[in-house]
Design a protein around this motif. Structure first.
Motif, short mmCIF file in Angstrom:
data_model
loop_
_atom_site.label_atom_id
_atom_site.label_comp_id
_atom_site.label_asym_id
_atom_site.label_seq_id
_atom_site.Cartn_x
_atom_site.Cartn_y
_atom_site.Cartn_z
N HIS A 4 0.65 -1.28 0.12
CA HIS A 4 -0.06 0.16 0.06
C HIS A 4 0.84 1.25 0.23
CE1 HIS A 4 -3.42 -2.57 0.26
NE2 HIS A 4 -2.85 -3.14 1.32
N THR A 5 1.99 1.14 0.18
CA THR A 5 2.98 2.20 -0.03
C THR A 5 4.08 2.21 -1.36
OG1 THR A 5 4.57 1.56 1.45
CG2 THR A 5 2.57 2.73 2.45
N PRO A 6 4.46 3.32 -1.73
CA PRO A 6 5.60 3.35 -2.87
C PRO A 6 6.89 2.67 -2.34
CG PRO A 6 4.75 5.36 -2.82
CD PRO A 6 3.96 4.71 -1.66
N LEU A 9 6.29 -1.03 -2.16
CA LEU A 9 6.19 -1.75 -3.38
C LEU A 9 7.85 -1.98 -3.99
CD1 LEU A 9 5.01 -2.59 -6.14
CD2 LEU A 9 4.71 -0.15 -6.62
N SER A 10 8.58 -0.79 -3.72
CA SER A 10 10.06 -1.13 -4.23
C SER A 10 10.56 -2.05 -3.30
CB SER A 10 10.64 0.11 -3.82
OG SER A 10 9.98 1.55 -4.56
N LEU A 25 0.31 -4.85 -6.54
CA LEU A 25 -0.79 -3.67 -6.55
C LEU A 25 -2.05 -4.60 -6.14
CD1 LEU A 25 0.16 -1.62 -9.71
CD2 LEU A 25 0.99 -1.48 -7.38
N ALA A 31 -3.95 2.48 -8.50
CA ALA A 31 -2.51 2.17 -9.17
C ALA A 31 -2.40 0.96 -10.27
CB ALA A 31 -1.53 1.97 -8.18
N THR A 68 -0.09 9.24 -4.42
CA THR A 68 0.53 7.97 -4.07
C THR A 68 0.35 6.84 -4.97
OG1 THR A 68 0.59 8.59 -1.67
CG2 THR A 68 0.76 6.22 -2.08
N GLN A 69 -0.83 6.68 -5.45
CA GLN A 69 -1.17 5.51 -6.36
C GLN A 69 -0.63 6.00 -7.60
OE1 GLN A 69 -3.72 3.06 -6.03
NE2 GLN A 69 -2.97 3.42 -3.94
N GLU A 71 2.44 7.21 -8.19
CA GLU A 71 3.80 7.07 -7.84
C GLU A 71 3.90 5.39 -7.80
OE1 GLU A 71 7.27 7.54 -4.65
OE2 GLU A 71 5.51 8.55 -4.24
N MET A 72 2.82 4.64 -7.22
CA MET A 72 3.14 3.22 -7.23
C MET A 72 3.08 2.49 -8.84
SD MET A 72 1.00 2.38 -3.95
CE MET A 72 1.24 0.55 -3.87
#
Length: 86
Positions: A4-6, A9-10, A25, A31, A68-69, A71-72
């Motif tokens: 749920h955060t960039p 995800l990274s 995702l 996203a 945020t979405q 960015e993801m």
């Protein structure tokens, strides 16, 4: 497993480079929709601008959540194409 955060995800992409970045995702997220329907160029341009009020209403997102979405989606698309983000 969706994140749920960039940052998460990274991290997930780094931990499992064989998985499709889209797998991290949430299926019903903005996203994921962006990943499936937008170009990396369009997403980067959107990220540099203000939140899209119509998208915020449709997806029930605040402007911060919208960003945020986006960015993801950028992180996932870039990873899928083998690009690294700085």
């Amino acid at each position: 497993m969706s994140v749920h955060t960039p940052e998460a995800l990274s991290d997930a992409i780094r931990r499992d480079p064989q998985a499709s970045p889209a797998a991290f995702l949430a299926d019903d997220s903005f996203a994921a929709w962006c990943y499936d329907h937008c170009s990396l160029r369009a997403l980067r341009s959107a990220f540099e601008g203000d939140a899209d009020p119509a998208a915020c209403r449709r997806w029930s997102l605040s402007p911060r959540e919208w960003r945020t979405q986006i960015e993801m989606a950028i992180i996932a698309l870039a990873a899928a194409r083998g690009l690294t983000l700085k």
